[in-house]
Motif scaffolding. Structure first.
Motif, short mmCIF file in Angstrom:
data_model
loop_
_atom_site.label_atom_id
_atom_site.label_comp_id
_atom_site.label_asym_id
_atom_site.label_seq_id
_atom_site.Cartn_x
_atom_site.Cartn_y
_atom_site.Cartn_z
N LEU A 267 29.03 46.43 32.79
CA LEU A 267 30.39 46.93 32.98
C LEU A 267 30.45 47.95 34.11
N ALA A 268 29.47 48.84 34.16
CA ALA A 268 29.45 49.87 35.20
C ALA A 268 29.28 49.26 36.58
N TYR A 269 28.38 48.30 36.68
CA TYR A 269 28.17 47.66 37.98
C TYR A 269 29.36 46.79 38.35
N GLY A 270 30.02 46.22 37.35
CA GLY A 270 31.24 45.50 37.63
C GLY A 270 32.29 46.41 38.23
N ALA A 271 32.40 47.64 37.70
CA ALA A 271 33.35 48.60 38.24
C ALA A 271 33.00 48.97 39.67
N LEU A 272 31.70 49.10 39.96
CA LEU A 272 31.28 49.40 41.33
C LEU A 272 31.66 48.28 42.28
N PHE A 273 31.42 47.04 41.88
CA PHE A 273 31.77 45.92 42.74
C PHE A 273 33.28 45.84 42.96
N TYR A 274 34.05 46.11 41.91
CA TYR A 274 35.51 46.08 42.09
C TYR A 274 35.93 47.12 43.14
N ARG A 275 35.36 48.32 43.06
CA ARG A 275 35.70 49.35 44.03
C ARG A 275 35.41 48.90 45.45
N ARG A 276 34.26 48.26 45.64
CA ARG A 276 33.89 47.83 46.98
C ARG A 276 34.78 46.69 47.48
N MET A 277 35.07 45.74 46.62
CA MET A 277 35.92 44.62 47.03
C MET A 277 37.34 45.09 47.31
N SER A 278 37.84 45.96 46.44
CA SER A 278 39.19 46.48 46.64
C SER A 278 39.29 47.27 47.94
N GLN A 286 44.69 43.60 57.09
CA GLN A 286 45.38 42.32 56.91
C GLN A 286 46.32 42.38 55.72
N GLU A 287 47.30 41.49 55.72
CA GLU A 287 48.16 41.27 54.59
C GLU A 287 47.57 40.13 53.77
N TRP A 288 47.18 40.41 52.53
CA TRP A 288 46.43 39.43 51.74
C TRP A 288 47.28 38.65 50.76
N ALA A 289 48.54 38.98 50.59
CA ALA A 289 49.38 38.28 49.61
C ALA A 289 49.36 36.78 49.87
N GLY A 290 49.05 36.01 48.82
CA GLY A 290 49.04 34.57 48.92
C GLY A 290 47.80 33.99 49.55
N LYS A 291 46.87 34.81 49.96
CA LYS A 291 45.66 34.33 50.63
C LYS A 291 44.47 34.27 49.66
N THR A 292 43.35 33.75 50.17
CA THR A 292 42.13 33.61 49.37
C THR A 292 40.97 34.31 50.08
N LYS A 317 43.54 39.81 42.03
CA LYS A 317 44.69 38.92 42.24
C LYS A 317 46.00 39.63 41.93
N ASP A 318 46.02 40.37 40.82
CA ASP A 318 47.24 41.08 40.43
C ASP A 318 47.58 42.20 41.41
N THR A 319 46.56 42.96 41.82
CA THR A 319 46.79 44.13 42.68
C THR A 319 47.23 43.73 44.09
N PHE A 320 46.61 42.67 44.63
CA PHE A 320 46.86 42.31 46.03
C PHE A 320 47.67 41.03 46.19
N GLY A 321 48.13 40.46 45.09
CA GLY A 321 48.94 39.25 45.17
C GLY A 321 48.19 38.06 45.71
N LEU A 322 46.91 37.95 45.39
CA LEU A 322 46.07 36.88 45.94
C LEU A 322 46.31 35.57 45.20
N SER A 323 46.16 34.48 45.92
CA SER A 323 46.26 33.19 45.27
C SER A 323 44.95 32.81 44.59
N CYS A 324 43.84 33.31 45.13
CA CYS A 324 42.53 32.99 44.58
C CYS A 324 41.52 33.99 45.13
N VAL A 325 40.41 34.14 44.46
CA VAL A 325 39.30 34.99 44.93
C VAL A 325 38.01 34.18 44.81
#
Length: 344
Positions: A267-278, A286-292, A317-325
């Motif tokens: 869980l902790a490393y998952g949180a770290l990866f989320y921070r880096r990806m975000s 870039q504008e990422w809404a609707g993109k992958t 996906k929820d935060t950036f409006g992504l169609s897929c990751v």
């Protein structure tokens, strides 16, 4: 649990529950934590033999005396246990001896004695470098004593492992980050991170029921574990474990409060990866809404990057409006590195 030790390393753990410690910290119930309620020195050699038979060839094995304050136990018993372990070293069946102990139990006299043995690491239960936290926890030593102990160990050439806890009475995320920074600055080569868990037979259980202590929620513990883990990783300090080790004697039933989870490290490393990806998405321009977007992570880290039950993917996906990751492995990356490319 998350272990960052090399794949070729195996500990042969011998638990000496609460032996040697002159204090009773408010959080301590080593018998429950270790899953061991008794200790028979006559059985140690047989325990080591039995453990070694379960380890495949090719691993670097170390005998590890955990659970109590090894250098504070009776001197004759400590020497006896060291002698037993050293025989396995001489026979070439293990590479060294490691143990956990208290900062106020590693004076120069103890280090002189240890010089006759193949000690491969000394793990110090530092818990916090904040004197107020140490006082509230009834640790019986100060941050200055802890720092002095670290310096003595490093000066003798022993690898130092700093153990710290999160969510202790009086502790804050800031004081925990400071503790992690101090552990790095004092020369630790590795660290263990333990979010506080409340067990029944402890003063902390009484404090919790009386409203004098509020344990961290799981979500808070995960974020604070990610905070200090990031500090250790940025300083090149290996993280041996995040969270208490699951055993027959430690389960969600044994914990009556606090942040116990059998996959705390994940869980902790998952949180770290989320921070880096975000952060990569936010700073890409870039504008990422609707993109992958596609992320590259080190081999074997995809499960941490996508998060448990794909939590990171859905949150992105929820935060950036992504169609897929999409997440791919890369042999050129290490640790918690992440690269980003636009697939659309």
């Amino acid at each position: 649990m998350m272990s960052m030790q090399g794949r070729g390393h195996k500990n042969v753990p011998i638990f000496i529950p609460h032996m040697g410690c002159p204090h009773c910290c408010v959080f301590c119930d080593q018998r429950t934590i270790s899953g061991h309620t008794t200790f028979e020195v006559e059985a140690v050699e047989a325990q080591i033999e039995a453990a070694l038979r379960t380890i495949p060839q090719g691993y670097k094995n170390e005998i590890a005396y955990f659970g109590g304050s090894f250098t504070a136990i009776g001197r004759s018993l400590m020497i006896r246990l060291l002698d037993v372990a050293e025989r396995f070293v001489r026979e070439g069946r293990v590479s060294g001896i490691r143990f956990s102990t208290r900062p106020d139990a590693v004076g120069e006299d103890v280090l002189d004695l240890l010089s006759s043995y193949t000690v491969s690491a000394i793990e110090l239960g530092l818990q916090s470098m904040d004197d107020e936290v140490l006082l509230r926890c009834k640790r019986g030593h100060t941050a200055k004593q802890a720092e002095d102990a670290c310096r003595r160990i490093v000066a003798r050439g022993y690898p130092l492992v700093g153990q710290m806890m999160l969510g202790l009475p009086g502790s804050t995320s800031e004081s925990e980050r400071n503790t992690a920074e101090r552990i790095c600055a004092l020369g630790a080569s590795a660290a263990r991170v333990y979010p506080t868990v409340v067990f029944e037979a402890t003063a902390l259980a009484v404090m919790m029921r009386n409203g004098q202590y509020v344990p961290l929620s799981l979500e808070e513990a995960v974020e604070r574990a990610a905070d200090v883990s990031e500090i250790f990783l940025n300083h090149g300090v290996e993280i041996l474990r995040v969270g208490l080790c699951a055993s027959e004697g430690l389960s969600s039933e044994a914990a009556i409060g606090g942040a116990y989870h059998p996959a705390m490290g994940e869980l902790a490393y998952g949180a770290l990866f989320y921070r880096r990806m975000s952060a990569l998405l936010e700073t890409s321009g870039q504008e990422w809404a609707g993109k992958t977007p596609a992320f590259l992570v080190p081999r074997g880290k995809i499960s941490q990057a996508i998060g448990q039950h794909r939590a990171n993917v859905e949150r992105l996906k929820d935060t950036f409006g992504l169609s897929c990751v999409k997440v791919y492995e890369s042999d050129s990356l290490e640790g918690t590195q992440v690269l980003l490319k636009d697939e659309q």
